[in-house]
Design a protein around this motif. Sequence first.
Motif, PDB file in Angstrom:
ATOM      1  N   CYS A 205      38.797  41.186  36.971  1.00 24.92           N
ATOM      2  CA  CYS A 205      38.519  39.393  37.318  1.00 24.92           C
ATOM      3  C   CYS A 205      38.984  38.499  36.174  1.00 24.92           C
ATOM      4  CB  CYS A 205      36.876  39.541  37.388  1.00 24.92           C
ATOM      5  SG  CYS A 205      36.047  37.702  37.669  1.00 24.92           S
ATOM      6  N   GLN A 206      38.601  38.739  35.101  1.00 27.02           N
ATOM      7  CA  GLN A 206      38.690  38.226  33.671  1.00 27.02           C
ATOM      8  C   GLN A 206      40.359  37.874  33.737  1.00 27.02           C
ATOM      9  OE1 GLN A 206      36.513  40.723  31.292  1.00 27.02           O
ATOM     10  NE2 GLN A 206      34.986  39.924  31.991  1.00 27.02           N
ATOM     11  N   LYS A 207      40.741  39.467  33.820  1.00 28.21           N
ATOM     12  CA  LYS A 207      42.458  39.256  33.490  1.00 28.21           C
ATOM     13  C   LYS A 207      43.336  38.093  34.885  1.00 28.21           C
ATOM     14  CE  LYS A 207      46.682  40.330  32.470  1.00 28.21           C
ATOM     15  NZ  LYS A 207      47.634  39.934  31.587  1.00 28.21           N
ATOM     16  N   LEU A 208      42.843  38.295  36.006  1.00 25.55           N
ATOM     17  CA  LEU A 208      43.563  37.301  36.900  1.00 25.55           C
ATOM     18  C   LEU A 208      43.077  35.821  37.013  1.00 25.55           C
ATOM     19  CD1 LEU A 208      42.501  39.340  39.880  1.00 25.55           C
ATOM     20  CD2 LEU A 208      44.733  39.010  39.004  1.00 25.55           C
ATOM     21  N   VAL A 209      42.128  35.345  36.286  1.00 23.81           N
ATOM     22  CA  VAL A 209      42.006  33.932  36.140  1.00 23.81           C
ATOM     23  C   VAL A 209      42.306  33.447  34.500  1.00 23.81           C
ATOM     24  CG1 VAL A 209      39.728  32.368  35.324  1.00 23.81           C
ATOM     25  CG2 VAL A 209      39.161  34.689  36.855  1.00 23.81           C
TER      26      VAL A 209
END
Length: 306
Positions: A205-209
Motif C-alpha cells: 500500500c505504501q509503495k502504491l501510494v
Amino acid sequence: MNHVRQEIGALVTESSNLRYPDLAAMSTTELVTAMNGEDALVPQAIERQIPVITAIVDEVAARMSRGGRLIYVGAGTPGRMGILDASECPPTFGTDPSLVVGVIAGGRAAVNQAVENAEDSQEGGAADMAALELTENDSVIGLAASGRTPYVIAAINAAKARGAYTVGFACNNNSPLGAAADTALEIELGPEFLTGSTRLKSGTCQKLVLNMISTLAMVRLGKTYKNVMVDLRATNAKLHARSERTLMQLTDCDAATATAALAAADGHVKTALLAIVTGLPAEQASALLAENGGFLPAAITAASNA
C-alpha cells in the motif's frame, strides 16, 4: 512495556488473519493464491481514499512549485519505501536528489538492517527534521503502518512546527500519527497474511501510494509531456535508446535527427524535443524552457508566438 503491549494488541495491523490459522498446513498453491488474494485488497482500500490522496498531491505540487521539497520519513519498512521512491525520482524525472528525500530512523545503516530502538527515539525524529532546515514550502510525509511510531510522530511534530505541510500515512484508522499531521491518510487493510508482517499488504500500500504522490506531483510540475518521461537525461545505453525512441515517437523524426538532437542537448530529452519541434538550437531551446518554468507546452507556444 505493558502499555505498549496493550496498544499494539489493539491494532488491526497486528491482529491475526483468521482465514489462515495454520500456514504450514496449506499447500504451496493455496499459499500463493491466498497471498495474491490478500494483495488484491490493497487497490480497493486505496480507492476509498482517492479524495484524500488527490488533496495531498495538489498540496505537495503547489509547495514544490514554490521551491519546496518532498520528504518521506519512516522507520523500518516504511522508511525504506520512502527512500526507494525518493531514489527513483532523479533517473525518472531528472530531478536533483535533494528535491525528493527519504529519511529513515537510524540513518542509512537502517536501510539494510534493523537499528535497535531507532523507531522509539523521539529525539532522533526531531533531530533528523532539524537537520533538513525545513521551510513552509516543504512537504513531509510520515509513514508508519501502525500509526504510532514515536520517531515518526516526533518528526511530523517538528516539521509542522517549522510550517511544513505534513501528512500522517498509517494503515490503522484513528492513529496518533494521523492526528499529529495536517492531513491524515489512513488506509486500513485488515490483518496481514502473516500476523504482524507489515512489509506485506501495508508495504504494498505504501509503495502504491508513494508512486502516486511523487509521479503525479511531477506531472503537475511539468516533468512529463503527454504520457512520457521527458525530463530524464540519457546517461546509459538503455536510457539513450529510450530517449531516441521517445523523440522519434513524439516528433516523427528519424533516428539520425533524434541522435543529433540528443547530443546537442547533452542528453536532455525535453530540450532535444523542443529543439526538434521548433527548429531552435539546443541552447536557445534550453533557455526557452527555463523562461517557461520547464513546461514544454508553454515553451512550444512561446516559440510559435515569437
